[in-house]
Design an enzyme around this catalytic site. Sequence first.
Site, mmCIF file in Angstrom:
data_model
loop_
_atom_site.group_PDB
_atom_site.id
_atom_site.type_symbol
_atom_site.label_atom_id
_atom_site.label_comp_id
_atom_site.label_asym_id
_atom_site.label_seq_id
_atom_site.Cartn_x
_atom_site.Cartn_y
_atom_site.Cartn_z
ATOM 1 C CD GLU A 82 -7.813 -2.378 -1.178
ATOM 2 O OE1 GLU A 82 -8.515 -0.758 -1.999
ATOM 3 O OE2 GLU A 82 -8.706 -2.319 0.028
ATOM 4 C CB CYS A 123 -11.604 0.171 -1.548
ATOM 5 S SG CYS A 123 -10.853 1.500 0.570
ATOM 6 C CB THR A 175 -2.707 5.559 -5.686
ATOM 7 O OG1 THR A 175 -3.748 4.681 -5.714
ATOM 8 C CG2 THR A 175 -2.261 4.886 -6.566
#
Length: 535
Positions: A288, A322, A262
């Site tokens: 993503e 993830c 992120t």
Amino acid sequence: MNPTILRNEPVLSYAAGSPERDAIRAALDAHAGEVMDIPLVINGRRHAGGGSLPLHAPHAHRRQLATVSQAEVGDIAQAIVAATRAQRAWAAMDFESRAAVFLRAADLLAGPWRQRLNAATMLGQGKTVVQAEIDSACELIDFLRLNVAFARTLQAHQPHSPDGMRNALDYRPLEGFVYAVTPFNFTAIAGNLPCAPALLGNTVVWKPAFTASLSNYLFMELLEAAGLPPGVINFVPGSAAAVSETVLASRDFAGLHFTGSTDVFDALWQQVARRLPQYRSYPRLVGETGGKDFVLAHASADPESVAVALLRGAFEYQGQKCSAASRAYLPASLWPRIKERLLDDLATLKMGDIEDFGNFMGAVIDRKAFDRVSGYIAGARAAGDRVLAGGQCDDRDGYFIAPTVIEVSDPKAVTMREEIFGPVLSLIVYPDAAWEDMVAEVDDTSPYALTGAVFATDRQAIDYASAHLRASAGNFYINDKPTGAVVGQQPFGGARRSGTNDKAGSVLNLQRWTSPRTIKETWVPATNYRYPHMA
């Protein structure tokens, strides 16, 4: 491939005595003692770059697998020029001719290249044979084949043409090039991020993760063997900061296809925003990012199913998915049975060299990951949380961290909130009557919204959780672990701080890589400017 028929590549078992088991053994043996030179690939030519770095196996960090060239500013500039110059001819090519490259690549991967790529993924990224098979064979084949089917469906969507005219949508590529930034943990994602835009006529500058360089370079070679023209995809391993700075400074930057952290995605988005006036068009940003994926069990759940889902969801591929289960909420009435089954199974779980097919787990990817994950475990102990299983960290030969289960008393504990990206599962046991409070806690605890799972047999409980957690997970599972999305079956992606939710493995992702042009052709144009009401 018929766009109405979507078939996923079958997963091979690698059972004792199977031909695929012999084949992967041979492919692994072929790497013994080999140190591959991995160059840059720009406009179809190999370049040495401005230096190189050694790549080692995560489970045996004294074993060097490759020497990876590192791109300098001049190399990146060449890749940008190659991509922009290649686009006109590539975009002008008939769609079916472009599609043929990727369909041929899929068949090559399903056949003679399968074990080469699986072995590279096992050695370089620390995957067991089944995890590599699911990833670098089946999922990547599915992306290559099914994206063609999705693109055909997209292009078949055309507007209505009433009498007297022809209306059409021309699905153009973006004007410029796409920057693909790919992760270490899935060879399939690394392949899809440059290939999906390229299928729609875009050209790409591809920066692979250093630790995935071995499998990623072999896939680049596979694309060339399938007939990909020079310059369409340019392979530029190197410093993420250096590559990104040069790429994002280009006027021709048209889009970012990203999977990673992120923080990195935030930084790239901010760099793009500061440069908006210089670009030809508003760039498409598709990403993503992180996850803090949950398993929530209701008192009506089957405890055996919950325990198996927790083990597989949290510890397959060392928790480096993830989508990995990393926080769980378990009812007090079921906890004793879940705990017994989970801890009993963990006691039989083997971890070690991925070339030993009896092992369920390997090592985490590198020193940085080892230090990060071991730091979270130490922090949990210092905070007084109970380590029920695992907790051992050993970096003498490889970066091994035992599958770790932590019981917390505070639902807002650090290991319940923050992404760890390793084999650590934190859980809290709640009173059965606090079900609705736990649903609210799941939604409120983490900034991410990637995957999540609810276990229950009570339909009202399932419906309640589904409704109240609607924004909490882009991929929501009922009575199944929160990992293992399949292309064409469960389009993948999350929102909130987990990314832009553009659903890889579906037509939704492909739509982001086209800039449609509307065409109206009138058969008999007007010859008088006056309208009837003017008479």
